[in-house]
Motif scaffolding. Structure first.
Motif, PDB file in Angstrom:
ATOM      1  N   GLU A 152       3.050 -22.774  32.381  1.00 19.65           N
ATOM      2  CA  GLU A 152       3.541 -22.501  31.023  1.00 19.65           C
ATOM      3  C   GLU A 152       3.075 -21.145  30.501  1.00 19.65           C
ATOM      4  O   GLU A 152       3.459 -20.739  29.404  1.00 19.65           O
ATOM      5  N   ALA A 153       2.263 -20.420  31.265  1.00 17.54           N
ATOM      6  CA  ALA A 153       1.774 -19.104  30.844  1.00 17.54           C
ATOM      7  C   ALA A 153       1.772 -18.167  32.048  1.00 17.54           C
ATOM      8  O   ALA A 153       0.726 -17.782  32.551  1.00 17.54           O
ATOM      9  N   MET A 154       2.953 -17.782  32.513  1.00 17.55           N
ATOM     10  CA  MET A 154       3.082 -16.995  33.742  1.00 17.55           C
ATOM     11  C   MET A 154       2.984 -15.486  33.530  1.00 17.55           C
ATOM     12  O   MET A 154       2.837 -14.744  34.494  1.00 17.55           O
ATOM     13  N   ALA A 155       3.064 -15.016  32.295  1.00 19.67           N
ATOM     14  CA  ALA A 155       2.995 -13.576  32.052  1.00 19.67           C
ATOM     15  C   ALA A 155       1.691 -13.021  32.613  1.00 19.67           C
ATOM     16  O   ALA A 155       0.613 -13.557  32.371  1.00 19.67           O
ATOM     17  N   GLY A 156       1.786 -11.960  33.397  1.00 19.23           N
ATOM     18  CA  GLY A 156       0.626 -11.341  34.015  1.00 19.23           C
ATOM     19  C   GLY A 156       0.315 -11.878  35.406  1.00 19.23           C
ATOM     20  O   GLY A 156      -0.530 -11.334  36.101  1.00 19.23           O
ATOM     21  N   CYS A 157       0.981 -12.925  35.825  1.00 21.35           N
ATOM     22  CA  CYS A 157       0.725 -13.530  37.133  1.00 21.35           C
ATOM     23  C   CYS A 157       1.434 -12.757  38.243  1.00 21.35           C
ATOM     24  O   CYS A 157       2.437 -12.092  38.013  1.00 21.35           O
ATOM     25  N   VAL A 158       0.906 -12.895  39.437  1.00 22.12           N
ATOM     26  CA  VAL A 158       1.518 -12.307  40.621  1.00 22.12           C
ATOM     27  C   VAL A 158       2.008 -13.451  41.500  1.00 22.12           C
ATOM     28  O   VAL A 158       1.227 -14.322  41.885  1.00 22.12           O
ATOM     29  N   LEU A 159       3.297 -13.440  41.788  1.00 24.01           N
ATOM     30  CA  LEU A 159       3.879 -14.417  42.701  1.00 24.01           C
ATOM     31  C   LEU A 159       4.064 -13.732  44.043  1.00 24.01           C
ATOM     32  O   LEU A 159       4.762 -12.723  44.144  1.00 24.01           O
ATOM     33  N   GLN A 160       3.397 -14.274  45.066  1.00 22.92           N
ATOM     34  CA  GLN A 160       3.483 -13.683  46.404  1.00 22.92           C
ATOM     35  C   GLN A 160       4.279 -14.614  47.300  1.00 22.92           C
ATOM     36  O   GLN A 160       3.884 -15.765  47.505  1.00 22.92           O
ATOM     37  N   LEU A 161       5.383 -14.090  47.814  1.00 27.88           N
ATOM     38  CA  LEU A 161       6.271 -14.868  48.662  1.00 27.88           C
ATOM     39  C   LEU A 161       6.365 -14.233  50.040  1.00 27.88           C
ATOM     40  O   LEU A 161       6.390 -13.006  50.162  1.00 27.88           O
ATOM     41  N   VAL A 176       5.121  -9.229  40.051  1.00 29.03           N
ATOM     42  CA  VAL A 176       4.271  -9.324  38.860  1.00 29.03           C
ATOM     43  C   VAL A 176       5.175  -9.737  37.694  1.00 29.03           C
ATOM     44  O   VAL A 176       6.186  -9.100  37.435  1.00 29.03           O
ATOM     45  N   ILE A 177       4.797 -10.826  37.036  1.00 34.27           N
ATOM     46  CA  ILE A 177       5.607 -11.375  35.947  1.00 34.27           C
ATOM     47  C   ILE A 177       5.107 -10.834  34.620  1.00 34.27           C
ATOM     48  O   ILE A 177       3.897 -10.772  34.374  1.00 34.27           O
ATOM     49  N   GLU A 178       6.057 -10.466  33.748  1.00 28.85           N
ATOM     50  CA  GLU A 178       5.700 -10.007  32.409  1.00 28.85           C
ATOM     51  C   GLU A 178       6.628 -10.660  31.392  1.00 28.85           C
ATOM     52  O   GLU A 178       7.747 -11.049  31.710  1.00 28.85           O
ATOM     53  N   ALA A 179       6.154 -10.777  30.177  1.00 28.84           N
ATOM     54  CA  ALA A 179       6.974 -11.341  29.109  1.00 28.84           C
ATOM     55  C   ALA A 179       8.031 -10.336  28.682  1.00 28.84           C
ATOM     56  O   ALA A 179       7.830  -9.135  28.765  1.00 28.84           O
ATOM     57  N   ILE A 180       9.160 -10.864  28.233  1.00 28.10           N
ATOM     58  CA  ILE A 180      10.242 -10.008  27.741  1.00 28.10           C
ATOM     59  C   ILE A 180       9.943  -9.629  26.309  1.00 28.10           C
ATOM     60  O   ILE A 180       9.509 -10.384  25.516  1.00 28.10           O
ATOM     61  N   LYS A 210       7.783 -18.936  51.410  1.00 26.49           N
ATOM     62  CA  LYS A 210       6.539 -19.644  51.098  1.00 26.49           C
ATOM     63  C   LYS A 210       5.860 -18.907  49.959  1.00 26.49           C
ATOM     64  O   LYS A 210       5.570 -17.721  50.064  1.00 26.49           O
ATOM     65  N   LEU A 211       5.631 -19.607  48.867  1.00 27.26           N
ATOM     66  CA  LEU A 211       4.941 -19.042  47.710  1.00 27.26           C
ATOM     67  C   LEU A 211       3.470 -19.407  47.804  1.00 27.26           C
ATOM     68  O   LEU A 211       3.129 -20.587  47.965  1.00 27.26           O
ATOM     69  N   GLN A 212       2.604 -18.404  47.729  1.00 25.06           N
ATOM     70  CA  GLN A 212       1.169 -18.658  47.745  1.00 25.06           C
ATOM     71  C   GLN A 212       0.732 -19.211  46.397  1.00 25.06           C
ATOM     72  O   GLN A 212       1.260 -18.824  45.353  1.00 25.06           O
ATOM     73  N   GLY A 213      -0.258 -20.100  46.433  1.00 31.05           N
ATOM     74  CA  GLY A 213      -0.815 -20.630  45.196  1.00 31.05           C
ATOM     75  C   GLY A 213      -1.559 -19.549  44.433  1.00 31.05           C
ATOM     76  O   GLY A 213      -1.975 -18.535  44.993  1.00 31.05           O
ATOM     77  N   ASN A 214      -1.699 -19.744  43.130  1.00 28.38           N
ATOM     78  CA  ASN A 214      -2.425 -18.798  42.292  1.00 28.38           C
ATOM     79  C   ASN A 214      -3.137 -19.570  41.187  1.00 28.38           C
ATOM     80  O   ASN A 214      -3.042 -20.784  41.116  1.00 28.38           O
TER      81      ASN A 214
END
Length: 184
Positions: free
Chosen positions: A142-151, A180-184, A133-137
């Motif tokens: 289209e701009a996920m860099a810096g986001c935290v995905l909590q599963l 935590v998502i970051e750009a390559i 289950k992925l929590q909403g954020n």
């Protein structure tokens, strides 16, 4: 020749890209597990070495998350418990040094609003289908860099060959990831 080059350039610019354009920040991300012991207490552990990527396919409107966790990177409240979970009857870290997850293509809107993320989890060399289950954020797909995905999810440890101490240890294991998502 000029027309051929122009045609190739147009085809390349129109081709959908499916690339790992984002990665998991190995320093700020973590994975955790907990399991009930003797129905009185809970054993917990936190993995500090997690890496992977988030590949998006804008043409299909999906994303695939791939994550690898080093089993030896686990931190626990006691050295005795850590030795036990790394031993052959639990993670068997010597023979299976990593835990691997790869999601099925997940609709991009799920990354922001939350929902089910299905995929395949490999522990101890055994691969089983799982759903987290992925929590909403508040991030935009289209701009996920810096986001935290909590599963969050739950597995049955016996499905992965962890058969030891079944009388004292619950078969149900809770898993959690903060990626935590970051750009390559």
């Amino acid at each position: 020749m000029r027309l051929l080059l122009l045609a190739i350039a147009l085809l390349l610019s129109a081709a959908p890209l499916r690339a790992a354009d984002l990665r998991i920040d190995a320093v700020r991300s973590k994975a955790e597990f907990s399991v009930r012991l003797l129905w009185v207490t809970t054993v917990t552990g936190s993995f500090k070495a997690i890496r992977g990527d988030l590949a998006t396919d804008t043409a299909a409107g999906t994303a695939v998350v791939t994550a690898d966790i080093d089993t030896e990177s686990i931190e626990m409240e006691s050295a005795r418990l850590r030795r036990w979970v790394l031993a052959p009857e639990f993670f068997d870290a010597e023979n299976h040094p990593r835990i691997h997850f790869v999601s099925k293509p997940t609709p991009l809107p799920v990354l922001t609003r939350g929902g089910d993320v299905a995929g395949d989890l490999t522990i101890r060399g055994i691969t089983q289908p799982v759903t987290f289950k992925l929590q909403g954020n508040r991030c935009r797909a289209e701009a996920m860099a810096g986001c935290v995905l909590q599963l969050q999810g739950m597995i049955d440890r016996t499905d992965f060959g962890m058969l030891g101490r079944r009388g004292a240890l619950s078969d149900r294991v809770n898993l959690g990831l903060a990626i935590v998502i970051e750009a390559i």
